[in-house]
Design a protein around this motif. Structure first.
Motif, short mmCIF file in Angstrom:
data_model
loop_
_atom_site.label_atom_id
_atom_site.label_comp_id
_atom_site.label_asym_id
_atom_site.label_seq_id
_atom_site.Cartn_x
_atom_site.Cartn_y
_atom_site.Cartn_z
N ARG A 118 0.82 -1.19 -0.08
CA ARG A 118 -0.05 -0.15 -0.03
C ARG A 118 0.90 1.31 0.01
NH1 ARG A 118 -3.58 0.79 4.79
NH2 ARG A 118 -4.38 2.24 3.37
N SER A 119 0.31 2.17 -0.51
CA SER A 119 1.16 3.61 -0.55
C SER A 119 0.61 4.36 0.34
CB SER A 119 1.07 4.07 -2.22
OG SER A 119 0.01 4.13 -2.63
N ALA A 120 0.49 4.06 1.77
CA ALA A 120 0.03 4.94 2.63
C ALA A 120 0.83 4.77 3.95
CB ALA A 120 -1.58 4.56 3.01
N VAL A 121 0.67 5.81 4.90
CA VAL A 121 1.53 5.97 5.87
C VAL A 121 0.35 6.60 7.20
CG1 VAL A 121 3.92 5.74 5.22
CG2 VAL A 121 2.82 7.92 5.32
N ALA A 122 0.80 6.29 8.29
CA ALA A 122 -0.04 7.29 9.26
C ALA A 122 0.57 7.21 10.54
CB ALA A 122 -1.62 6.61 9.41
N THR A 123 0.64 8.33 11.09
CA THR A 123 1.41 8.42 12.47
C THR A 123 0.87 9.57 13.33
OG1 THR A 123 3.40 8.30 13.43
CG2 THR A 123 3.38 9.63 11.47
N ARG A 124 1.63 10.19 14.07
CA ARG A 124 1.37 11.48 14.66
C ARG A 124 2.65 12.26 14.68
NH1 ARG A 124 -3.03 11.48 18.36
NH2 ARG A 124 -4.16 9.42 18.29
N VAL A 125 2.64 13.51 14.81
CA VAL A 125 3.50 14.60 14.67
C VAL A 125 3.23 15.76 15.66
CG1 VAL A 125 2.59 15.70 12.72
CG2 VAL A 125 4.91 15.76 12.85
N ARG A 126 4.25 16.39 16.09
CA ARG A 126 4.11 17.48 16.75
C ARG A 126 3.95 18.69 15.73
NH1 ARG A 126 8.36 17.93 21.88
NH2 ARG A 126 7.18 16.15 23.34
N LEU A 127 3.30 19.64 15.94
CA LEU A 127 2.99 20.82 15.21
C LEU A 127 3.07 22.00 15.87
CD1 LEU A 127 0.30 19.81 12.82
CD2 LEU A 127 2.78 19.79 12.28
N GLY A 128 3.86 23.08 15.63
CA GLY A 128 4.02 24.12 16.27
C GLY A 128 3.17 25.55 15.92
N GLY A 129 2.03 25.01 15.56
CA GLY A 129 1.26 25.95 15.35
C GLY A 129 0.14 25.86 14.10
N THR A 130 -0.72 26.55 14.06
CA THR A 130 -1.70 26.58 12.86
C THR A 130 -1.01 26.53 11.93
OG1 THR A 130 -3.53 27.48 14.18
CG2 THR A 130 -3.86 27.75 11.82
N GLN A 131 -1.27 25.82 10.80
CA GLN A 131 -0.37 25.68 9.59
C GLN A 131 -1.10 24.78 8.33
OE1 GLN A 131 3.25 23.36 10.01
NE2 GLN A 131 2.59 23.48 12.24
N ALA A 132 -0.35 24.73 7.05
CA ALA A 132 -0.50 24.05 6.22
C ALA A 132 0.51 22.90 6.09
CB ALA A 132 -0.89 24.58 4.95
N VAL A 133 0.24 21.85 6.36
CA VAL A 133 1.29 20.71 6.03
C VAL A 133 1.36 20.19 4.89
CG1 VAL A 133 2.07 18.58 7.16
CG2 VAL A 133 1.14 20.23 8.59
N GLN A 134 2.55 19.74 4.20
CA GLN A 134 2.85 19.48 2.80
C GLN A 134 3.24 18.06 2.81
OE1 GLN A 134 5.46 21.29 0.03
NE2 GLN A 134 4.03 20.90 -1.55
N ALA A 135 2.82 17.06 1.83
CA ALA A 135 3.37 15.84 1.80
C ALA A 135 3.67 15.88 0.33
CB ALA A 135 2.24 14.68 1.98
N VAL A 136 5.01 15.10 0.26
CA VAL A 136 5.64 15.03 -1.18
C VAL A 136 6.06 13.71 -1.51
CG1 VAL A 136 7.45 15.74 -2.82
CG2 VAL A 136 6.61 17.47 -1.15
N ALA A 137 5.58 13.00 -2.44
CA ALA A 137 5.76 11.49 -2.76
C ALA A 137 6.86 11.57 -4.08
CB ALA A 137 4.41 10.79 -3.25
N GLU A 138 7.86 10.77 -3.77
CA GLU A 138 8.73 10.52 -4.80
C GLU A 138 8.49 9.16 -5.38
OE1 GLU A 138 13.56 10.67 -5.89
OE2 GLU A 138 12.78 9.94 -3.78
N MET A 139 8.02 9.29 -6.70
CA MET A 139 7.48 7.90 -7.41
C MET A 139 9.02 7.00 -8.24
SD MET A 139 4.61 8.44 -6.62
CE MET A 139 3.75 7.28 -7.70
#
Length: 158
Positions: free
Chosen positions: A115-136
């Motif tokens: 599967r091309s999926a991941v899930a976990t938890r992360v610390r975030l330093g405030g309100t924001q837009a997080v970006q995910a980049v996938a390399e094929m």
């Protein structure tokens, strides 16, 4: 009449001095948030992917609309890929413009991942837009982003 003008004197009790010193230490020790900048995010992306173009699409990043505690924010990333030997995800990188380090997570995958999926938890330093980049596997880069409102920020530096 005295020869010299009266000079004001300041009288401090021992308790006043202790309070003043304690207050000064508390102010100096108050943690201040340190955030990455958009340039830091671009530099982290360039370090991982060079000057290749990152296109929007094929990546779905899910974050809660409101994260009440920035110390543990759940997220998941899914990439549209058949995960075959010829067409699979090599890696997924997560970038945050409001954390001390812009590249907050990196996952390496291959065709045997299934599967091309991941899930976990992360610390975030405030309100924001997080970006995910996938390399094929063909070297192309795809991205997706999601915004979350963080009510109690994490990632503060002492």
């Amino acid at each position: 009449m005295p020869d010299h003008p009266a000079q004001p004197t300041m009288m401090f009790s021992r308790r006043s001095l202790i309070r003043l010193g304690t207050g000064s230490v508390l102010i100096a020790a108050t943690p201040l948030p340190v955030f990455a900048t958009p340039n830091d995010v671009k530099a982290a992306q360039q370090e991982l992917f060079g000057s290749r173009v990152i296109r929007e699409g094929r990546v779905t990043l899910k974050l809660p609309a409101i994260a009440e505690n920035g110390y543990s924010v759940p997220f998941s990333v899914e990439v549209d890929s058949p995960m075959t030997e010829d067409d699979h995800v090599r890696q997924i990188a997560i970038f945050s413009p409001r954390n001390p380090i812009a590249n907050v997570a990196r996952f390496q995958l291959g065709p045997r991942a299934g599967r091309s999926a991941v899930a976990t938890r992360v610390r975030l330093g405030g309100t924001q837009a997080v970006q995910a980049v996938a390399e094929m596997s063909d070297g192309s880069l795809w991205s997706g982003s999601a915004r979350t409102v963080v009510t109690l920020a994490a990632c503060v530096v002492l």
